[in-house]
Structure formats: structure tokens, C-alpha cells
Enzyme design. Structure first.
Site, PDB file in Angstrom:
ATOM      1  N   SER A  30       5.640  12.844  -3.095  1.00  0.00           N
ATOM      2  CA  SER A  30       6.823  12.050  -2.702  1.00  0.00           C
ATOM      3  C   SER A  30       6.904  11.944  -1.174  1.00  0.00           C
ATOM      4  O   SER A  30       7.316  10.909  -0.639  1.00  0.00           O
ATOM      5  CB  SER A  30       8.095  12.700  -3.249  1.00  0.00           C
ATOM      6  OG  SER A  30       8.139  12.540  -4.645  1.00  0.00           O
ATOM      7  N   GLU A  35      -1.479  11.467  -7.049  1.00  0.00           N
ATOM      8  CA  GLU A  35      -1.648  10.142  -6.414  1.00  0.00           C
ATOM      9  C   GLU A  35      -0.706   9.953  -5.233  1.00  0.00           C
ATOM     10  O   GLU A  35      -0.170   8.860  -5.016  1.00  0.00           O
ATOM     11  CB  GLU A  35      -1.544   9.015  -7.438  1.00  0.00           C
ATOM     12  CG  GLU A  35      -2.793   8.999  -8.300  1.00  0.00           C
ATOM     13  CD  GLU A  35      -2.973   7.777  -9.130  1.00  0.00           C
ATOM     14  OE1 GLU A  35      -2.735   6.672  -8.627  1.00  0.00           O
ATOM     15  OE2 GLU A  35      -3.366   7.933 -10.291  1.00  0.00           O
TER      16      GLU A  35
HETATM   17  N1  COS Z   1      -4.659  -0.621   2.157  1.00  0.00           N
HETATM   18  C1  COS Z   1      -5.661  -0.978   2.989  1.00  0.00           C
HETATM   19  N2  COS Z   1      -5.989  -0.282   4.097  1.00  0.00           N
HETATM   20  C2  COS Z   1      -5.256   0.805   4.373  1.00  0.00           C
HETATM   21  C3  COS Z   1      -4.201   1.246   3.545  1.00  0.00           C
HETATM   22  C4  COS Z   1      -3.909   0.465   2.392  1.00  0.00           C
HETATM   23  N3  COS Z   1      -2.942   0.816   1.559  1.00  0.00           N
HETATM   24  N4  COS Z   1      -3.658   2.356   4.069  1.00  0.00           N
HETATM   25  C5  COS Z   1      -4.348   2.626   5.195  1.00  0.00           C
HETATM   26  N5  COS Z   1      -5.311   1.690   5.380  1.00  0.00           N
HETATM   27  C6  COS Z   1      -6.256   1.589   6.495  1.00  0.00           C
HETATM   28  C7  COS Z   1      -5.486   1.528   7.825  1.00  0.00           C
HETATM   29  O1  COS Z   1      -5.151   0.185   8.141  1.00  0.00           O
HETATM   30  C8  COS Z   1      -6.477   2.113   8.801  1.00  0.00           C
HETATM   31  O2  COS Z   1      -7.425   1.114   9.155  1.00  0.00           O
HETATM   32  P1  COS Z   1      -7.987   1.020  10.696  1.00  0.00           P
HETATM   33  O3  COS Z   1      -8.505   2.377  11.018  1.00  0.00           O
HETATM   34  O4  COS Z   1      -9.038  -0.028  10.629  1.00  0.00           O
HETATM   35  O5  COS Z   1      -6.791   0.658  11.522  1.00  0.00           O
HETATM   36  C9  COS Z   1      -7.213   3.171   7.974  1.00  0.00           C
HETATM   37  O6  COS Z   1      -7.031   2.797   6.582  1.00  0.00           O
HETATM   38  C10 COS Z   1      -6.679   4.559   8.207  1.00  0.00           C
HETATM   39  O7  COS Z   1      -5.295   4.527   7.900  1.00  0.00           O
HETATM   40  P2  COS Z   1      -4.255   5.594   8.465  1.00  0.00           P
HETATM   41  O8  COS Z   1      -4.471   5.751   9.937  1.00  0.00           O
HETATM   42  O9  COS Z   1      -2.904   5.202   7.979  1.00  0.00           O
HETATM   43  O10 COS Z   1      -4.762   6.942   7.737  1.00  0.00           O
HETATM   44  P3  COS Z   1      -4.119   8.391   7.695  1.00  0.00           P
HETATM   45  O11 COS Z   1      -5.207   9.381   7.816  1.00  0.00           O
HETATM   46  O12 COS Z   1      -2.940   8.490   8.617  1.00  0.00           O
HETATM   47  O13 COS Z   1      -3.631   8.518   6.159  1.00  0.00           O
HETATM   48  C11 COS Z   1      -2.120   8.391   4.330  1.00  0.00           C
HETATM   49  C12 COS Z   1      -2.690   7.732   5.591  1.00  0.00           C
HETATM   50  C13 COS Z   1      -1.415   9.687   4.592  1.00  0.00           C
HETATM   51  C14 COS Z   1      -1.141   7.356   3.772  1.00  0.00           C
HETATM   52  C15 COS Z   1      -3.265   8.613   3.301  1.00  0.00           C
HETATM   53  O14 COS Z   1      -4.118   9.668   3.708  1.00  0.00           O
HETATM   54  C16 COS Z   1      -2.750   8.920   1.898  1.00  0.00           C
HETATM   55  O15 COS Z   1      -2.378   8.015   1.149  1.00  0.00           O
HETATM   56  N6  COS Z   1      -2.751  10.199   1.517  1.00  0.00           N
HETATM   57  C17 COS Z   1      -2.424  10.603   0.161  1.00  0.00           C
HETATM   58  C18 COS Z   1      -3.671  10.567  -0.665  1.00  0.00           C
HETATM   59  C19 COS Z   1      -3.373  10.700  -2.100  1.00  0.00           C
HETATM   60  O16 COS Z   1      -2.621   9.930  -2.691  1.00  0.00           O
HETATM   61  N7  COS Z   1      -4.016  11.688  -2.712  1.00  0.00           N
HETATM   62  C20 COS Z   1      -3.854  11.949  -4.105  1.00  0.00           C
HETATM   63  C21 COS Z   1      -5.069  11.545  -4.813  1.00  0.00           C
HETATM   64  S1  COS Z   1      -4.840  11.685  -6.520  1.00  0.00           S
HETATM   65  S2  COS Z   1      -6.337  10.642  -7.057  1.00  0.00           S
END
Ligand code: COS
Length: 377
Positions: free
Chosen positions: A364, A361
Site C-alpha cells: 500500500s 504486487e
Molecule cells: N510504466 C512505464 N515506465 C515506468 C513506470 C511505469 N509504470 N514506472 C516507472 N517507469 C520508468 C520511469 O519513467 C523511469 O524511466 P527513466 O529512467 O527512463 O526516466 C524508470 O522506469 C525508473 O523509474 P523510477 O525512477 O520511478 O524507479 P524507482 O526505482 O524509483 O522505483 C517504484 C519506482 C518504487 C514505483 C518501483 O520500484 C515499484 O513499483 N516497486 C514495487 C515493486 C512491486 O510491486 N513488487 C512486487 C512484485 S510482486 S510480482
């Protein structure tokens, strides 16, 4: 800790159940090689599989703090059961409850919340782990259907679930914007489950690949808005991170529980090792880590319950608790010495189970990225 009487009562109930029914078989769940259906069914009968969903959807109607307490107390004895509950509740039920139509909610949530069926969430792919927007699985609209092709890896509950929420690229829009979510059901033609993964820890939980081969599903199985899947699962993960934090907290608390009596009983140099400052400081540091993790988790849970933004706080809670679990389990083995390193000792299981919490999920590193982006935006 400032819990309400209802939350305290709930903790006592779940703790009592865990001590009587789960702790005695936790080692067997780890080594038995079979999915712990019996305990999952019992948790379902108690309402724990849907503890934080409204009663009208088959849940117990309690809050996120109670949900965190449930995962914490379960994981204090058995991390494998903890992650089974957390993935089912936060990753499978939550997106349907949050983004589903009323009909989807009425169809899918009650049997999941009552624990009659298990759920799984298919997001991760080889090139879509930390980069969750990198999904290669496709969904192509064909008349009244969607046709899905691709695969998912490291999916908790994959071979025991009957309801799946998965993500797929549904248009050519770049990155995060062309992704949608879909609900799948066991038995659909073209939905295949790979072999169970042989993991370092959490070996009693089910993890496998999912394969979609020309999987044709009705158009109404689209979950949420077309093209909005990325944001929807980001919201889902915000909630899920509270529960992985709670799982890490439970593992850390369980290890501390085992270290304290050992420090009192283990004699070296003619006296209990707990009389040496080297051991006292370890125990103090462990207790501080556990308590700080607990406060962060309950804080994030309370913000969620209050309907406030909690993206940063859930990332902080998950980050802190999972690193605390690695630290505390490490130190607990140190206090036990060679005995704690043996395969039949619970601490070596706790140590291995804790490791996943820094990966699943969101690693870190990703939690730090989420926190920093919230600070800098
Ligand atoms: N809540 C609501 N919207 C969100 C959000 C959140 N927590 N985080 C991002 N968004 C939205 C952003 O606002 C953005 O919207 P707009 O394009 O309209 O501006 C969009 O989603 C894309 O966000 P961002 O540009 O931050 O995306 P990235 O590709 O840079 O990815 C991370 C961000 C790295 C934080 C994300 O890919 C992530 O959480 N990765 C880890 C995934 C994970 O936990 N995998 C394990 C799964 S185990 S089930």
C-alpha cells in the site's frame, strides 16, 4: 455498474461455475495441502486462464473488465484460486504477450492462455521487494547464451509453473537501467525450486523460492529489449495491480455476502442484530467500500482497454480495494462474533487472505508513492 450485455453474461457464467464447482471445495483447497489442479484445469477449459488474450494466441478474446470480473468472482469464493489465476495471467502471460517477439508469443502464450501450462513471474528478491530495481540476480552474456545466477523469493506458482519470466541484472548500468527479462522453462539445468512457503493466508496457492545456478539459456530467451526490463515489468505490474485489486474486491464481496444474512438471523437482546444501528452502519460502510473499490477497478480496466495511461488508476484501484478487503473482512467477523473466529468458518480464511493484498504486487505504501509521483510529475 454500466457493464455491457457481454460482460454481464460473462459474470453470470463464471458466477454459476464458482457457486457449483469452486465454493464447495474452497475450504478443502485451503486445508488440503495440495495444489488445486482440478479446478485450474477446468478454468483452463473454460478459457479463463487466458480470458483477455486474443483467440489467435489461445485466449478468449475478452477485455480487461471481463478479466477483472473473473478474478473477482473466483476470489469471492476462493482467494487462493484467485491469486493463482491473477499471477499466471497478469504476470507470466502479459510480459510475453506485450514484449515478446512474434515467435516467443506463438511458442509460449497459447499453452498458457489455454491453461495447459501454468506460468510464474520471478521479480522479488530479499533486497528487491519494494525496491524492484535492487535485483542481485545476474545474467552474463556468453556467446549464444545467457548464464543466470541468483535467486527469487515469494514467487506465486513457482513449483507448479512450466514457463517463467524472470528479471536479472544484465549490465553494470546503475539501478533500473541494467535489468533485463528472460523466459525460462521447467526442467532447464540450473533452475531449481525451493520448498513451498507456509503462508498466513492464501494457503491453497503455491509460493516458493527460485534458484538459478549457472543456468545457461539460449540468447533468444531474452524477453524484450536488453536493459529495458525494469520499464517492461513496471508496465506489467500496472496491469497486474488491476487483478490484485479485483482479487481483494472478490474477497471483500464474499465477506459482505456472508455478513448480511448473519445480521438478519443472529438474535441478541431478543431481536436480530441487523435491527441495531451499530450493525446497520457497519454493513453500510462495508457496502460503500466494496462498491467504491469496484468502480475504481473497472475504471482502471476500461482505461487499459482504451489504450490510455492507467498507472495512477491501477495503483488507486489496488490500494483502495486491498484496504477495503481488510476492513470488510474485519467487520464481517465482528458481525459473526465468536463463530466467525473459528477455524472452520470461511470468514477467518477471508480475513487472512485479504492481508496479502496490501503487500503483493506493491505494498500500500508503494501504491501511494506511485499515485503521488503521478500527481507531482
Ligand atoms: N510504466 C512505464 N515506465 C515506468 C513506470 C511505469 N509504470 N514506472 C516507472 N517507469 C520508468 C520511469 O519513467 C523511469 O524511466 P527513466 O529512467 O527512463 O526516466 C524508470 O522506469 C525508473 O523509474 P523510477 O525512477 O520511478 O524507479 P524507482 O526505482 O524509483 O522505483 C517504484 C519506482 C518504487 C514505483 C518501483 O520500484 C515499484 O513499483 N516497486 C514495487 C515493486 C512491486 O510491486 N513488487 C512486487 C512484485 S510482486 S510480482
Amino acid at each position: 455498474m454500466n457493464l455491457t450485455p457481454e460482460q454481464n453474461q460473462f459474470r453470470e457464467t463464471i458466477r454459476d461455475f464458482v457457486l457449483k464447482e469452486l465454493e464447495p471445495i474452497a475450504c478443502g483447497i485451503e486445508h488440503g495441502g495440495e495444489f488445486p489442479w482440478k479446478i485450474v484445469r477446468k478454468l483452463g477449459q473454460m478459457g479463463i486462464m487466458g480470458v483477455n488474450y486474443p483467440r489467435e494466441y489461445g485466449g478468449m478474446g475478452l477485455d480487461t473488465v471481463c478479466y477483472a470480473i473473473a478474478v473477482e468472482e473466483i476470489s469471492r469464493a476462493c482467494g487462493s484460486t484467485g491469486i493463482t489465476v491473477a499471477a499466471h495471467n497478469s504476470l507470466a502471460i502479459a510480459p510475453i504477450y506485450l514484449f515478446g517477439t512474434e515467435e516467443q508469443k506463438r511458442t509460449y502464450v497459447p499453452p498458457l492462455a489455454r491453461g495447459e501450462k501454468l506460468g510464474a513471474f520471478g521479480l522479488t528478491e530479499p533486497e528487491a521487494g519494494s525496491d524492484a530495481g535492487g535485483t542481485r540476480t545476474t545474467a552474463v552474456r556468453d556467446g549464444d547464451s545467457w548464464v543466470i545466477n541468483g535467486s527469487k523469493c515469494f514467487i506465486t506458482n513457482a513449483s507448479v509453473a512450466e514457463t517463467y519470466v524472470i528479471t536479472a541484472r544484465s549490465s553494470d548500468a546503475p539501478g533500473a537501467h541494467g535489468i533485463s527479462s528472460f523466459i525460462l522453462e521447467k526442467g532447464m539445468k540450473g533452475l531449481n525450486v525451493g520448498k513451498k512457503e507456509n503462508k498466513m493466508g492464501l494457503r491453497g496457492s503455491d509460493t516458493a523460492e527460485l534458484f538459478f545456478e549457472n543456468l545457461r539459456i539460449p540468447a533468444e530467451n531474452l524477453l524484450g529489449k536488453e536493459g529495458e526490463g525494469f520499464k517492461e515489468f513496471m508496465v506489467t505490474l500496472d496491469g497486474g495491480r488491476i487483478s490484485i485489486g479485483a482479487m481483494a474486491l472478490g474477497i471483500a464481496q464474499g465477506a459482505l455476502d456472508k455478513a448480511i444474512p448473519r445480521a438478519k438471523e443472529r438474535i441478541q437482546f431478543g431481536r436480530p442484530i441487523g435491527t441495531f444501528q451499530a450493525v446497520q452502519w457497519k454493513l453500510a460502510d462495508m457496502a460503500v467500500e466494496v462498491e467504491a473499490a469496484r468502480q475504481l477497478i473497472y475504471h482502471a480496466a476500461r482505461l487499459k482497454d482504451a489504450g490510455q495511461r492507467y498507472t495512477r488508476e491501477s495503483a488507486m484501484a489496488k490500494l483502495y480495494a486491498s484496504e477495503a478487503a481488510s476492513f470488510v473482512t474485519h467487520q464481517a467477523i465482528q458481525i459473526w462474533g465468536g463463530r466467525g473466529y473459528m477455524e472452520d468458518h470461511p470468514l477467518e480464511r477471508y480475513y487472512r487472505d485479504a492481508r496479502l493484498c496490501e503487500i503483493g504486487e506493491g505494498t500500500s505504501e508503494i501504491q501511494r508513492l506511485v499515485i503521488a509521483r503521478q500527481l507531482l510529475r
